[in-house]
Enzyme design. Structure first.
Site, mmCIF file in Angstrom:
data_model
loop_
_atom_site.group_PDB
_atom_site.id
_atom_site.type_symbol
_atom_site.label_atom_id
_atom_site.label_comp_id
_atom_site.label_asym_id
_atom_site.label_seq_id
_atom_site.Cartn_x
_atom_site.Cartn_y
_atom_site.Cartn_z
ATOM 1 N N TRP A 109 0.807 -1.225 0.000
ATOM 2 C CA TRP A 109 0.000 0.000 0.000
ATOM 3 C C TRP A 109 0.836 1.270 0.000
ATOM 4 C CZ3 TRP A 109 1.836 2.399 4.206
ATOM 5 C CH2 TRP A 109 2.307 1.615 5.255
ATOM 6 N N ASN A 110 2.155 1.162 0.277
ATOM 7 C CA ASN A 110 2.917 2.407 0.469
ATOM 8 C C ASN A 110 3.231 3.132 -0.839
ATOM 9 O OD1 ASN A 110 4.768 0.447 -0.204
ATOM 10 N ND2 ASN A 110 6.309 1.066 1.273
ATOM 11 N N LYS B 230 -2.359 -8.666 -7.627
ATOM 12 C CA LYS B 230 -3.196 -8.467 -6.439
ATOM 13 C C LYS B 230 -2.638 -7.265 -5.681
ATOM 14 C CE LYS B 230 -4.735 -9.902 -1.991
ATOM 15 N NZ LYS B 230 -4.599 -8.516 -1.585
ATOM 16 N N PRO B 231 -3.349 -6.113 -5.772
ATOM 17 C CA PRO B 231 -2.878 -4.944 -5.024
ATOM 18 C C PRO B 231 -3.266 -5.061 -3.557
ATOM 19 C CG PRO B 231 -4.881 -4.396 -6.228
ATOM 20 C CD PRO B 231 -4.576 -5.843 -6.540
ATOM 21 N N ALA B 232 -2.630 -4.264 -2.719
ATOM 22 C CA ALA B 232 -2.988 -4.242 -1.293
ATOM 23 C C ALA B 232 -4.450 -3.855 -1.139
ATOM 24 C CB ALA B 232 -2.111 -3.227 -0.570
ATOM 25 N N SER B 233 -5.134 -4.477 -0.196
ATOM 26 C CA SER B 233 -6.565 -4.185 -0.009
ATOM 27 C C SER B 233 -6.781 -2.756 0.488
ATOM 28 C CB SER B 233 -7.187 -5.168 0.981
ATOM 29 O OG SER B 233 -7.170 -6.448 0.407
ATOM 30 N N GLY C 93 6.748 -6.549 0.157
ATOM 31 C CA GLY C 93 6.051 -6.500 1.442
ATOM 32 C C GLY C 93 6.983 -6.958 2.551
ATOM 33 N N SER C 94 6.395 -7.415 3.627
ATOM 34 C CA SER C 94 7.221 -7.737 4.797
ATOM 35 C C SER C 94 7.974 -9.062 4.607
ATOM 36 C CB SER C 94 6.344 -7.828 6.045
ATOM 37 O OG SER C 94 5.585 -9.021 5.989
ATOM 38 N N GLU D 210 10.941 -8.515 -2.643
ATOM 39 C CA GLU D 210 11.454 -7.216 -2.180
ATOM 40 C C GLU D 210 10.849 -7.021 -0.800
ATOM 41 O OE1 GLU D 210 11.479 -3.851 -1.017
ATOM 42 O OE2 GLU D 210 10.460 -3.043 -2.814
ATOM 43 N N LEU D 211 11.656 -7.310 0.230
ATOM 44 C CA LEU D 211 11.098 -7.443 1.578
ATOM 45 C C LEU D 211 11.534 -6.292 2.485
ATOM 46 C CD1 LEU D 211 11.599 -11.317 1.801
ATOM 47 C CD2 LEU D 211 9.640 -10.054 0.918
ATOM 48 N N CYS E 250 10.264 0.907 2.588
ATOM 49 C CA CYS E 250 11.231 -0.127 2.999
ATOM 50 C C CYS E 250 12.653 0.404 2.966
ATOM 51 C CB CYS E 250 11.156 -1.322 2.055
ATOM 52 S SG CYS E 250 9.539 -2.021 1.955
ATOM 53 N N GLU F 192 11.609 -2.717 11.447
ATOM 54 C CA GLU F 192 11.296 -1.473 10.743
ATOM 55 C C GLU F 192 10.255 -0.689 11.538
ATOM 56 O OE1 GLU F 192 10.953 -1.637 6.017
ATOM 57 O OE2 GLU F 192 9.858 -3.229 6.990
HETATM 58 C C1 SIN Z 1 9.419 0.369 -1.010
HETATM 59 O O1 SIN Z 1 9.323 0.975 0.014
HETATM 60 O O2 SIN Z 1 9.141 -0.822 -1.065
HETATM 61 C C2 SIN Z 1 9.851 0.983 -2.314
HETATM 62 C C3 SIN Z 1 10.491 2.289 -2.186
HETATM 63 C C4 SIN Z 1 10.979 2.856 -3.492
HETATM 64 O O3 SIN Z 1 10.791 2.329 -4.586
HETATM 65 O O4 SIN Z 1 11.604 3.896 -3.432
#
Ligand code: SIN
Length: 490
Positions: free
Chosen positions: A164-165, A188-191, A241-242, A263-264, A297, A393
């Site tokens: 979602w970020n 599948k996007p974040a809900s 995601g996490s 990509e965690l 992240c 995090e």
């Molecule tokens: C992320 O937070 O997963 C991606 C951040 C970014 O692409 O800059």
């Protein structure tokens, strides 16, 4: 259109792009399950709803992706690139509305959301250009009488699960690379933020992406995620995601031996050496830490500042952070929006409480913002135990600063984490920059900059931050597999 449009007009522009249906095999469907309500995190009000698809409806999307794959893969890269270019053009034409939609469902300040739309579109443009530059290799054989040709072919239908970020950028970074390679995608996007994904899906269809090549499925992880990971037709999963969820998804994909891009989570260190340009370090730290209200992240989770410059750094940094404007996304000059959820606020408060308990001090902020709801004050902490921030995090606008004395100490503390996504360092010494940059255990290093997100930069982590790279010329490799042909020479 002016970038100074009124908050009401912007909200209307974003709301006009809301689609309350899922995209399956080129058709918009309402789904058979109980719909999922999507909230506006800055108002804490209902924004709309999306379908909760059943397992069978997800299977329809998967079957469509499998059916559409041979034709899509067989097209010339140039032809797929042209469709990607048209998609990019439509995203540009709708960028103000898409940014407003991101602000509505994610809470990001509108100017920042506009930056995200442009960042998202840079991936489409990047991979549009790359699509006609796909090549393989002719390999000299170990034997005298044959020649080996290595072709790079698309891995097959792909599932993408996005967070979602970055409701737009995490989608295009995966989907555009997949299309470039010749893969079809079930996304599948974040809900919490499905509307931007659905709007991007509509624009992709308008750009000429054929039916079945791109489906956007919404719903509960138990239904949607499980069907995607369990399917034999899906040949690859790309997840952002996490770490915890990534591990589970990897396990779920093991029986069908899918290719994985993970990509965690991260716990990025940011090191300011004693010879750094302190103004650049302060601005770099602000840019990296407070983007998306600290919910990325790659946000620095812990700042290590040499003791010789710690006081000067803290003075300037704290003054800058205290001046950051918190507010609703469409208000002029707002730099920090709300957090996505009440759970996110609890975590941030917990990290501050634990830092105070370990001897740390709050230099600015430290609590919920007077706007209430999900707004939190941009916060600077000094001292206390850094191990919490190396292990977890924070995902909020909190910058904990710790002192150090030697380069060796800084690097050892920076690397004392199971994560390794991003890391930042500030120094005027090129030798040190190279030495420290190479020694840091992370996939993406910023040297004298807090801005590392760029379509040309290979994005991805090491250790428990995952594997695979997104964006850049490497980003397409995750969607390709090598086939060799051995030709007997006469
Ligand atoms: C992320 O937070 O997963 C991606 C951040 C970014 O692409 O800059």
């Amino acid at each position: 259109m002016s970038e100074q449009t009124s908050p009401q007009a912007l909200a209307k522009l974003g709301a006009a792009l809301i689609i309350e249906q899922a995209l399956v095999d080129g058709r918009w469907i309402s789904g058979s399950g109980e719909p999922i309500v999507v909230e506006d995190p800055s108002e804490e009000t209902r924004l709309g709803q999306v379908p909760s698809l059943s397992g069978e409806e997800v299977e329809t999307a998967i079957a469509a992706a499998a059916r559409a794959f041979p034709d899509w893969a067989a097209r010339k890269g140039k032809a797929r690139g042209e469709i990607l270019s048209r998609w990019a053009g439509l995203v540009t034409a709708n960028e103000h509305g898409l940014a407003a939609l991101i602000s509505l469902e994610n809470g990001k300040p509108w100017k920042e959301a506009l930056g995200e739309v442009r960042y998202a579109n840079s991936f489409i443009t990047w991979f549009a250009g790359m699509a006609e530059r796909m090549d393989g290799r002719a390999i000299e054989s170990a034997k005298d009488d044959d020649l080996i040709l290595a072709f790079r072919e698309p891995v097959g239908p792909v599932a993408a699960i996005t967070p979602w970020n970055f409701p737009a950028a995490m989608i295009t970074r995966k989907v555009a690379a997949a299309f470039c390679a010749g893969c079809t995608v079930v996304l599948k996007p974040a809900s919490a933020t499905p509307f931007t994904a659905l709007a991007l899906g509509r624009l992709a269809l308008e750009a000429g992406v054929p039916e079945g090549v791109f489906s956007v499925v919404t719903g509960a992880n138990s239904q949607v995620g499980a069907r995607l990971t369990g399917s034999k037709l899906i040949r690859k999963l790309s997840f952002t995601g996490s770490t915890e969820v990534g591990r589970q998804l990897a396990a779920d994909c093991a029986p069908t031996l899918k290719r994985l891009s993970m990509e965690l989570g991260g716990a990025a260190p940011l090191i300011v050496f004693e010879d750094a340009d302190l103004d650049a370090a302060v601005e770099g730290a602000i840019a990296a830490k407070f983007r998306a209200a600290g919910q990325t992240c790659v946000c620095p989770n812990r700042l290590y500042v040499h003791q010789a410059v710690q006081e000067a750094f803290l003075e300037r940094f704290t003054a800058r952070v205290a001046g950051l404007k918190v507010g609703k996304p469409f208000e002029d000059g707002v730099e920090i929006g709300p957090l996505i959820s009440a759970k996110g606020l609890d975590k941030v408060e917990g990290h501050i409480a634990r830092t105070k308990a370990s001897g740390g001090r709050v230099l600015t902020g430290g609590g919920r913002h007077r706007l209430g709801g999900r707004f939190f004050q941009p916060t600077v902490l000094a001292g206390g135990d850094d191990r919490l921030f190396a292990a977890e995090e924070t995902f909020g606008p909190v910058a904990p600063v710790f002192g150090f004395l030697t380069e060796e100490e800084a690097l050892s503390r920076a690397n004392a984490s199971e994560f390794g996504l991003a890391a930042y360092l500030f120094t005027r010494d090129l030798d040190r920059a190279m030495r420290a940059g190479r020694a840091l255990e992370a996939g993406i290093i910023g040297v004298n900059t807090g801005v590392i997100s760029n379509a040309a930069n290979p994005f991805g982590g090491v250790k428990q931050s995952g594997y695979g790279r997104e964006g850049s010329t490497y980003g397409v490799d995750d969607y390709l597999q090598v086939k060799s042909l051995t030709l007997a020479l006469g």
